[in-house]
Design an enzyme around this catalytic site. Structure first.
Site: not given
Length: 191
Positions: A61, A66, A95, A127
């Site tokens: 994931d 990120y 996401k 998200h």
């Protein structure tokens, strides 16, 4: 590797293994236990992903926000090249950020495909339910209809936001990924 050991031990306490799956509404099987890569970057991220794959994880994931999709993609590519896994054996979730824009969401899927160095994504989520999340989700529907992603869903949505999204879109979310731990309870979503 210490983090992975903790995750595996916690999973085993609940009788969950890295190979157990759940069937999504799109017909695809999603491994229940996955490695989350939030706050992981560079060599540490790549090694964590490769270690996770080596010990049996088949669900990784990440998220565009990120800032580590390239690291995750490199680790997966190296594991494939080394013969540890095949692309079809690994389930990749990412996401998109809720930008309020359908086209930006679709563009973000294309960017994730490039950064992760794959031809399709297994699951893409909105998200957070911020801004005009319905339009963002419609961008994911566009990606789904173009066969860029196998399943689409949501993350961190409450019941009210989920109901709004389902009423205004055509592809039912495959899941709602929620944060839950002793410090962040998700009462009402988990029995």
């Amino acid at each position: 590797m210490r983090f992975l050991t903790v995750v595996v031990l916690i999973g085993s306490l609940y009788g969950i293994t890295a190979y157990q799956t759940v069937k999504l509404n799109t017909g695809y099987e999603m491994p229940i236990l996955g490695l989350g890569t939030w706050k992981a970057h560079g060599a540490e991220c790549k090694q964590a992903v490769k270690d996770a794959i080596e010990i049996g994880f088949r669900h990784i994931d990440t998220a565009s926000d990120y800032g580590n999709e390239e690291d995750v993609g490199q680790a997966i590519a190296e594991s494939i090249k080394a013969g540890v896994i095949k692309r079809e054996d690994i389930f990749i979730t990412t996401k998109v950020w809720p930008h309020d824009d359908r086209k930006k969401a679709l563009d973000e899927v294309h960017q994730s495909l490039t950064k992760l160095n794959v031809t399709y994504l297994d699951l893409v989520l909105v998200h957070f339910p911020w801004g005009n999340f319905v339009e963002v989700y419609k961008g994911l529907e566009d990606a789904y209809n173009a066969k860029l992603v196998r399943s689409i869903g949501i993350s961190n949505f409450n019941e009210k936001d989920t109901d709004k999204l389902v009423a205004e879109t055509t592809v039912k979310p495959a899941n709602n990924q929620i944060l839950t731990n002793p410090k962040a309870r998700s009462d009402g979503y988990i029995d």
